[in-house]
Motif scaffolding. Sequence first.
Motif, PDB file in Angstrom:
ATOM      1  N   SER A   1      11.450 -41.813  70.326  1.00 41.32           N
ATOM      2  CA  SER A   1      12.445 -42.814  69.947  1.00 41.32           C
ATOM      3  C   SER A   1      13.656 -42.784  70.876  1.00 41.32           C
ATOM      4  CB  SER A   1      12.892 -42.577  68.497  1.00 41.32           C
ATOM      5  OG  SER A   1      13.914 -43.469  68.136  1.00 41.32           O
TER       6      SER A   1
ATOM      7  N   HIS B   1      21.229 -40.189  67.698  1.00 40.78           N
ATOM      8  CA  HIS B   1      20.173 -40.313  66.692  1.00 40.78           C
ATOM      9  C   HIS B   1      20.483 -39.457  65.469  1.00 40.78           C
ATOM     10  CE1 HIS B   1      16.049 -40.836  65.156  1.00 40.78           C
ATOM     11  NE2 HIS B   1      16.143 -39.572  64.812  1.00 40.78           N
TER      12      HIS B   1
ATOM     13  N   GLY C   1      21.554 -39.323  73.632  1.00 35.15           N
ATOM     14  CA  GLY C   1      20.643 -40.043  72.747  1.00 35.15           C
ATOM     15  C   GLY C   1      20.293 -39.239  71.515  1.00 35.15           C
TER      16      GLY C   1
ATOM     17  N   GLU D   1      14.952 -45.717  73.373  1.00 32.75           N
ATOM     18  CA  GLU D   1      16.288 -46.276  73.234  1.00 32.75           C
ATOM     19  C   GLU D   1      17.064 -46.199  74.544  1.00 32.75           C
ATOM     20  OE1 GLU D   1      18.208 -44.235  70.082  1.00 32.75           O
ATOM     21  OE2 GLU D   1      16.988 -45.137  68.494  1.00 32.75           O
ATOM     22  N   LYS D   2      16.852 -45.129  75.317  1.00 27.99           N
ATOM     23  CA  LYS D   2      17.612 -44.896  76.544  1.00 27.99           C
ATOM     24  C   LYS D   2      16.811 -45.205  77.801  1.00 27.99           C
ATOM     25  CE  LYS D   2      21.152 -43.389  74.239  1.00 27.99           C
ATOM     26  NZ  LYS D   2      22.418 -44.161  74.198  1.00 27.99           N
TER      27      LYS D   2
ATOM     28  N   ARG E   1      17.030 -51.174  65.596  1.00 28.37           N
ATOM     29  CA  ARG E   1      16.260 -51.755  66.709  1.00 28.37           C
ATOM     30  C   ARG E   1      17.061 -51.618  68.003  1.00 28.37           C
ATOM     31  NH1 ARG E   1      14.392 -57.799  66.013  1.00 28.37           N
ATOM     32  NH2 ARG E   1      12.949 -56.769  64.569  1.00 28.37           N
ATOM     33  N   ASP E   2      16.450 -50.953  68.995  1.00 26.76           N
ATOM     34  CA  ASP E   2      17.085 -50.799  70.310  1.00 26.76           C
ATOM     35  C   ASP E   2      18.504 -50.274  70.191  1.00 26.76           C
ATOM     36  OD1 ASP E   2      14.774 -51.812  71.481  1.00 26.76           O
ATOM     37  OD2 ASP E   2      15.503 -53.879  71.394  1.00 26.76           O
ATOM     38  N   ASP E   3      18.643 -49.213  69.388  1.00 26.55           N
ATOM     39  CA  ASP E   3      19.936 -48.537  69.230  1.00 26.55           C
ATOM     40  C   ASP E   3      20.970 -49.410  68.523  1.00 26.55           C
ATOM     41  OD1 ASP E   3      21.405 -46.238  69.438  1.00 26.55           O
ATOM     42  OD2 ASP E   3      22.229 -46.691  71.413  1.00 26.55           O
TER      43      ASP E   3
END
Length: 320
Positions: free
Chosen positions: A142, A239, A235, A146-147, A289-291
Amino acid sequence: MSKQRIFNIIQIGNKDDIPSRLFDIFITIIISINILVMVLETYSELSPYFSFLDKIAYITIIIFCIEYALRIWTADLLYPNLSKAKAILKFLISFDGIVDLFTILPFFYLSGFVAFRILRIVRIFHLFRINGQYDSFAVIISVLQEKKNQILSSVMIVLILMLASSIGIYYAEHDAQPDVFRNAFSGIWWSVSTLLTVGYGDIYPITVAGRIMAIVTAFLGVGVVAIPTGIISAGFVEHYSRVKLLSNFAKDEHIDLITVNINDVHCWNGLRISEISAPDHFLPAVVMRDDEALIPLQELKLKTGDKVILAADVYFLHTY
């Protein structure tokens, strides 16, 4: 046994389904045995047992072939929005499909080909399946997803610096070492070893300009390695901060939370919020969604990579 049932066993990995759980354990054992045999066959002291080890390897490969065939057969259920032919093609070019193919491919060709023998190392990537269903592994995937844009940018920086230092060292060292630095790309190996490590010493500058270039490249290498490390670390912090914030809110308000990860095979993939079948007395609280945190509007359509946070219905809790 129906095709859907076979798909659920080999693809979903449901821990609450005993056959699916047993299949995961069985495949994990087979993967471990296969890799162990590959390692043992590198010891010349065990040469008297090579024939026995080969038989074990053949048995594991047959099992891999059966699994590979079943995954191809159920590919249309893995990608329900595609036609059968396109679903099979998508599976074949996926990470799991390529690893499965390269695992069994060397056994169908002469072992004398070095390229096919080297391909056997790909079977080690089967070990990802052991961790694939665990939350800790899902967190890593994840964070990388995201990154991904920032990581790709840092990789681009590495490639640019590598090319620039390779060309620079060529102009600095070509006259002094024409056999070592023959052209602009001869310094690629030196550039990689200097940027990402401390250098191997097999290729090194002897001129003043070359040594200055090496010093600058080494200093830049320290920063280059730190960039993706910092991105990934940030990240993880983001999270776990989100998870802790949600957990603390749920604890303070006495609300139970359920996190649902949407992937290619999840039954919610492609559905709208109004169409999902949440557990009794739970409602969607937020969609990650997407951070970004999205409000779970009724028309919001879920897609692969989303995380749906379900919260217990406060009205129900207060009533009962």
